[in-house]
Design a protein around this motif. Sequence first.
Motif, PDB file in Angstrom:
ATOM      1  N   LEU A 145       0.738  -1.590  -0.126  1.00  0.00           N
ATOM      2  CA  LEU A 145       0.253  -0.121  -0.251  1.00  0.00           C
ATOM      3  C   LEU A 145       1.116   1.460   0.255  1.00  0.00           C
ATOM      4  O   LEU A 145       0.444   2.122  -0.490  1.00  0.00           O
ATOM      5  CB  LEU A 145      -0.566  -0.183   1.020  1.00  0.00           C
ATOM      6  N   ILE A 146       2.223   0.938   0.757  1.00  0.00           N
ATOM      7  CA  ILE A 146       3.191   2.361   1.078  1.00  0.00           C
ATOM      8  C   ILE A 146       3.242   2.258  -0.333  1.00  0.00           C
ATOM      9  O   ILE A 146       3.572   4.087  -1.174  1.00  0.00           O
ATOM     10  CB  ILE A 146       4.029   2.542   2.134  1.00  0.00           C
ATOM     11  N   VAL A 147       3.838   1.447  -0.722  1.00  0.00           N
ATOM     12  CA  VAL A 147       4.297   1.734  -2.950  1.00  0.00           C
ATOM     13  C   VAL A 147       3.750   2.467  -3.648  1.00  0.00           C
ATOM     14  O   VAL A 147       4.005   3.021  -4.155  1.00  0.00           O
ATOM     15  CB  VAL A 147       4.920   0.404  -2.604  1.00  0.00           C
ATOM     16  N   GLY A 186       9.326 -12.736   6.736  1.00  0.00           N
ATOM     17  CA  GLY A 186       9.178 -10.874   7.240  1.00  0.00           C
ATOM     18  C   GLY A 186      10.140 -10.007   6.810  1.00  0.00           C
ATOM     19  O   GLY A 186       9.562  -9.274   6.309  1.00  0.00           O
ATOM     20  N   ALA A 187      11.321 -10.364   6.253  1.00  0.00           N
ATOM     21  CA  ALA A 187      12.495  -9.802   6.226  1.00  0.00           C
ATOM     22  C   ALA A 187      13.119  -9.524   4.829  1.00  0.00           C
ATOM     23  O   ALA A 187      13.069  -8.698   4.272  1.00  0.00           O
ATOM     24  CB  ALA A 187      13.289 -10.062   6.945  1.00  0.00           C
ATOM     25  N   ILE A 188      12.073 -10.745   4.609  1.00  0.00           N
ATOM     26  CA  ILE A 188      11.928 -11.192   3.181  1.00  0.00           C
ATOM     27  C   ILE A 188      11.747  -9.599   1.959  1.00  0.00           C
ATOM     28  O   ILE A 188      11.961  -9.205   1.499  1.00  0.00           O
ATOM     29  CB  ILE A 188      11.838 -12.399   1.719  1.00  0.00           C
ATOM     30  N   GLY A 189       9.924  -9.766   2.550  1.00  0.00           N
ATOM     31  CA  GLY A 189       9.478  -8.749   2.034  1.00  0.00           C
ATOM     32  C   GLY A 189      10.168  -7.111   2.716  1.00  0.00           C
ATOM     33  O   GLY A 189       9.356  -6.295   1.414  1.00  0.00           O
ATOM     34  N   LEU A 190      10.210  -7.106   4.047  1.00  0.00           N
ATOM     35  CA  LEU A 190      10.988  -5.706   4.374  1.00  0.00           C
ATOM     36  C   LEU A 190      12.463  -5.266   3.336  1.00  0.00           C
ATOM     37  O   LEU A 190      12.523  -3.635   2.919  1.00  0.00           O
ATOM     38  CB  LEU A 190      11.677  -5.412   5.795  1.00  0.00           C
ATOM     39  N   TYR A 191      12.519  -6.073   2.418  1.00  0.00           N
ATOM     40  CA  TYR A 191      13.806  -5.765   1.638  1.00  0.00           C
ATOM     41  C   TYR A 191      13.236  -5.233   0.339  1.00  0.00           C
ATOM     42  O   TYR A 191      13.941  -4.810  -0.223  1.00  0.00           O
ATOM     43  CB  TYR A 191      14.397  -7.112   1.598  1.00  0.00           C
ATOM     44  N   GLY A 192      12.195  -6.228  -0.169  1.00  0.00           N
ATOM     45  CA  GLY A 192      11.757  -5.666  -1.536  1.00  0.00           C
ATOM     46  C   GLY A 192      11.098  -4.064  -0.729  1.00  0.00           C
ATOM     47  O   GLY A 192      11.082  -3.999  -2.565  1.00  0.00           O
ATOM     48  N   PHE A 193      10.365  -4.301  -0.297  1.00  0.00           N
ATOM     49  CA  PHE A 193      10.219  -2.366  -0.242  1.00  0.00           C
ATOM     50  C   PHE A 193      10.907  -1.649   0.402  1.00  0.00           C
ATOM     51  O   PHE A 193      11.019  -0.419  -0.728  1.00  0.00           O
ATOM     52  CB  PHE A 193       9.478  -3.030   1.497  1.00  0.00           C
ATOM     53  N   ILE A 194      12.359  -1.994   0.710  1.00  0.00           N
ATOM     54  CA  ILE A 194      13.219  -0.774   1.051  1.00  0.00           C
ATOM     55  C   ILE A 194      13.791  -1.080  -1.068  1.00  0.00           C
ATOM     56  O   ILE A 194      13.950   0.763  -1.166  1.00  0.00           O
ATOM     57  CB  ILE A 194      14.465  -1.720   1.717  1.00  0.00           C
ATOM     58  N   VAL A 195      14.266  -1.322  -1.468  1.00  0.00           N
ATOM     59  CA  VAL A 195      14.541  -1.320  -2.731  1.00  0.00           C
ATOM     60  C   VAL A 195      13.182  -0.849  -3.332  1.00  0.00           C
ATOM     61  O   VAL A 195      13.923  -0.027  -4.212  1.00  0.00           O
ATOM     62  CB  VAL A 195      14.897  -3.126  -3.233  1.00  0.00           C
ATOM     63  N   ALA A 196      12.508  -1.161  -3.211  1.00  0.00           N
ATOM     64  CA  ALA A 196      11.440  -0.554  -4.063  1.00  0.00           C
ATOM     65  C   ALA A 196      11.106   0.948  -3.821  1.00  0.00           C
ATOM     66  O   ALA A 196      10.655   1.301  -4.052  1.00  0.00           O
ATOM     67  CB  ALA A 196       9.745  -1.118  -4.081  1.00  0.00           C
ATOM     68  N   LEU A 197      11.474   1.771  -2.528  1.00  0.00           N
ATOM     69  CA  LEU A 197      11.665   2.897  -2.170  1.00  0.00           C
ATOM     70  C   LEU A 197      13.526   3.712  -2.785  1.00  0.00           C
ATOM     71  O   LEU A 197      13.053   4.874  -3.096  1.00  0.00           O
ATOM     72  CB  LEU A 197      11.851   3.130  -0.670  1.00  0.00           C
TER      73      LEU A 197
END
Length: 158
Positions: free
Chosen positions: A27-29, A133-144
């Motif tokens: 949602l944030i992305v 859950g860290a897998i999704g966090l890494y993808g979120f950081i890369v998307a940002l």
Amino acid sequence: MGVGHPNGIIKNLVAIIMAGVLGIYGLIVAIIIGNNVTSPTSGVSNNYSQFSGWAHLAAGLCCGFTCLAAGAATGIAGEVGIIASGLRAELNHAKNSRGMMNVGGSGGGGDIVDEGDAGKLYIGSVTILSFSGAIGLYGFIVALIITSSDSYSCDSYA
């Protein structure tokens, strides 16, 4: 598990909450990408370049696929952890409610009050959930990082 082990209900919500956090990443992305999309202005055919479009597509796919993988890992690890800790608590309860072990006269059956060593199994389960859950966090950081890169604006060709 909640009927025979009511004290473990709150512990079982950890996987559900962590899966909900993955949805919030997407949602944030989506909000960030939506705010960066510009509409065409008069005189110029388009302000939104192909570079920006492909970057936003890459950011969305990066966050989406990593959150999909993290959600699958969270679901599998959460289910196995809930079942294992519940069965371990039931086993410890069954051991403690035998005739020789039950000197205090509290009787067999009833709710599981003392989990025994099932808490150790729960701690391991939460550790696995946090790494999944860290897998999704890494993808979120890369998307940002992708969405915050310099955007290329279309020039007016007269």
